[in-house]
Design an enzyme around this catalytic site. Sequence first.
Site, PDB file in Angstrom:
ATOM      1  N   SER A 145       0.122  -1.346   0.158  1.00 39.78           N
ATOM      2  CA  SER A 145       0.129  -0.009  -0.133  1.00 39.78           C
ATOM      3  C   SER A 145       0.652   1.073   0.188  1.00 39.78           C
ATOM      4  O   SER A 145       2.046   0.602   0.426  1.00 39.78           O
ATOM      5  CB  SER A 145      -1.159  -0.159   1.266  1.00 39.78           C
ATOM      6  OG  SER A 145      -1.333   1.062   2.138  1.00 39.78           O
ATOM      7  N   TYR A 158      -2.194  -2.123  10.118  1.00 35.76           N
ATOM      8  CA  TYR A 158      -2.057  -2.101   9.065  1.00 35.76           C
ATOM      9  C   TYR A 158      -1.373  -1.068   8.267  1.00 35.76           C
ATOM     10  O   TYR A 158       0.078  -1.698   7.520  1.00 35.76           O
ATOM     11  CB  TYR A 158      -3.280  -1.129   7.918  1.00 35.76           C
ATOM     12  CG  TYR A 158      -3.307  -1.278   6.757  1.00 35.76           C
ATOM     13  CD1 TYR A 158      -4.037  -2.347   6.511  1.00 35.76           C
ATOM     14  CD2 TYR A 158      -3.653   0.171   6.002  1.00 35.76           C
ATOM     15  CE1 TYR A 158      -3.935  -2.315   4.732  1.00 35.76           C
ATOM     16  CE2 TYR A 158      -3.634   0.164   4.858  1.00 35.76           C
ATOM     17  CZ  TYR A 158      -3.973  -1.368   3.792  1.00 35.76           C
ATOM     18  OH  TYR A 158      -3.520  -1.265   2.903  1.00 35.76           O
TER      19      TYR A 158
HETATM   20  P1  NAD Z   1     -10.859  -5.784  -0.466  1.00 37.46           P
HETATM   21  O1  NAD Z   1     -11.791  -6.318   0.789  1.00 37.46           O
HETATM   22  O2  NAD Z   1     -11.945  -6.095  -2.237  1.00 37.46           O
HETATM   23  O3  NAD Z   1     -10.501  -7.928  -1.019  1.00 37.46           O
HETATM   24  C1  NAD Z   1     -10.173  -8.337   0.287  1.00 37.46           C
HETATM   25  C2  NAD Z   1      -9.611  -9.473  -0.600  1.00 37.46           C
HETATM   26  O4  NAD Z   1      -9.189 -10.298   1.284  1.00 37.46           O
HETATM   27  C3  NAD Z   1     -10.870 -10.316  -0.858  1.00 37.46           C
HETATM   28  O5  NAD Z   1     -10.867 -11.476  -1.134  1.00 37.46           O
HETATM   29  C4  NAD Z   1     -11.208 -11.841   1.196  1.00 37.46           C
HETATM   30  O6  NAD Z   1     -11.799 -12.441   0.855  1.00 37.46           O
HETATM   31  C5  NAD Z   1      -9.624 -11.590   1.293  1.00 37.46           C
HETATM   32  N1  NAD Z   1      -8.758 -12.234   2.193  1.00 37.46           N
HETATM   33  C6  NAD Z   1      -9.419 -11.599   3.701  1.00 37.46           C
HETATM   34  N2  NAD Z   1      -8.809 -11.730   4.574  1.00 37.46           N
HETATM   35  C7  NAD Z   1      -7.973 -13.132   3.825  1.00 37.46           C
HETATM   36  C8  NAD Z   1      -7.692 -13.986   5.192  1.00 37.46           C
HETATM   37  N3  NAD Z   1      -7.295 -14.097   6.259  1.00 37.46           N
HETATM   38  N4  NAD Z   1      -7.143 -14.904   4.310  1.00 37.46           N
HETATM   39  C9  NAD Z   1      -7.317 -15.736   2.836  1.00 37.46           C
HETATM   40  N5  NAD Z   1      -8.581 -13.871   1.909  1.00 37.46           N
HETATM   41  C10 NAD Z   1      -8.559 -13.361   2.541  1.00 37.46           C
HETATM   42  O7  NAD Z   1     -10.067  -5.640  -0.682  1.00 37.46           O
HETATM   43  P2  NAD Z   1      -9.221  -5.163  -1.771  1.00 37.46           P
HETATM   44  O8  NAD Z   1      -8.651  -3.409  -2.525  1.00 37.46           O
HETATM   45  O9  NAD Z   1      -9.038  -6.045  -2.982  1.00 37.46           O
HETATM   46  O10 NAD Z   1      -7.199  -5.183  -1.407  1.00 37.46           O
HETATM   47  C11 NAD Z   1      -6.427  -6.410  -1.944  1.00 37.46           C
HETATM   48  C12 NAD Z   1      -5.351  -6.181  -1.435  1.00 37.46           C
HETATM   49  O11 NAD Z   1      -5.013  -4.541  -1.707  1.00 37.46           O
HETATM   50  C13 NAD Z   1      -5.161  -6.042   0.517  1.00 37.46           C
HETATM   51  O12 NAD Z   1      -3.199  -6.796   0.872  1.00 37.46           O
HETATM   52  C14 NAD Z   1      -4.697  -4.486   0.517  1.00 37.46           C
HETATM   53  O13 NAD Z   1      -4.431  -3.847   1.835  1.00 37.46           O
HETATM   54  C15 NAD Z   1      -4.093  -3.791  -0.710  1.00 37.46           C
HETATM   55  N6  NAD Z   1      -4.596  -2.376  -1.103  1.00 37.46           N
HETATM   56  C16 NAD Z   1      -5.988  -1.598  -1.088  1.00 37.46           C
HETATM   57  C17 NAD Z   1      -5.952  -0.734  -2.056  1.00 37.46           C
HETATM   58  C18 NAD Z   1      -7.559   0.212  -2.065  1.00 37.46           C
HETATM   59  O14 NAD Z   1      -7.424   1.393  -2.055  1.00 37.46           O
HETATM   60  N7  NAD Z   1      -8.655  -0.898  -2.067  1.00 37.46           N
HETATM   61  C19 NAD Z   1      -5.026  -0.224  -1.147  1.00 37.46           C
HETATM   62  C20 NAD Z   1      -3.432  -0.272  -1.008  1.00 37.46           C
HETATM   63  C21 NAD Z   1      -3.626  -1.282  -1.130  1.00 37.46           C
END
Ligand code: NAD
Length: 273
Positions: A145, A158
Amino acid sequence: MTGSKIAVITGSSKGIGRAIAITFAKSDEYSSLVINSRKIEEAEAVVEEIKTSTNCDAVAILGDVSKEEDCIRLIKETVNKFGRIDVLVNNAGIQKDIPLTETTLQDWYNIISVDLTGPFICSREAVKQMQIQDPKGGCIINISSVHQIIPKPHYVPYATSKGGIDMMTKTMALELAADNIRVNIVAPGAIDTDMNLSLRTDEWEREKTIKKIPMGRIGKDVEVANVVDFLASAKASYITGSTFVVDGGMTLYPSFGLDNDHGSKHVFPQDSN
Ligand code: NAD
């Protein structure tokens, strides 16, 4: 014609993980993908989508990456089924908006175990296979992130996890370079997924966030997936230990930008004398 690579994407039932899986499937580089989730029906839905819309095969493997036994089984089942693992994307992640003084030890462990410990265990297990397979090697991509760089109040576990991913990635990259294993990070900014529901529902929150993004918009999951796809491909064959931010410029200190939107010369106070 489909390729022969095998990839595992953790947390790929929705959001960025799902977009990575679909992008890999469309690239014609992979023969099969492992879709991982804690909810098997959601993972099966992505498997079905891949099978019906691309030439790539896919399987769903249930697993909670915060549990060591699940991470070990995820990699073991992949190797039993396909005989190798070429790409691991540590994508699963959670976050919680909570002031430091209200953050319980359980909150801390919950977030650290999914966002930092899970990637450590999955990587360790995948590397054991990457080191012995023929051809030897592979590629690990950690989804971090912008908060591995920018501090984020109310998100201590986080931001700490994502900062930890930075050093974990560099250390693994150095340790594993001679094994032909590349380890890199993709660090998204604000992306439109369920993790950021408030950006869809709360106009004030959305405007506040957009002000921090020089490109003036929220990113799309596929814009992150495209960079992951590049890093996993032979086009990135000389890249290891690097972070690619995908953030519309959020990490460029936007408050230092020009005062208007049209790129005209910044007026310093002394210029008006
Ligand atoms: P999301 O909530 O849409 O999806 C998260 C996914 O992780 C889901 O499929 C969920 O089921 C899975 N998950 C959560 N806990 C889990 C576990 N214990 N075991 C297995 N699967 C698990 O989130 P996203 O936005 O798609 O995030 C994906 C990655 O991107 C994350 O690591 C997040 O920190 C990172 N990220 C997202 C953003 C954003 O703006 N969306 C920004 C920076 C970083």
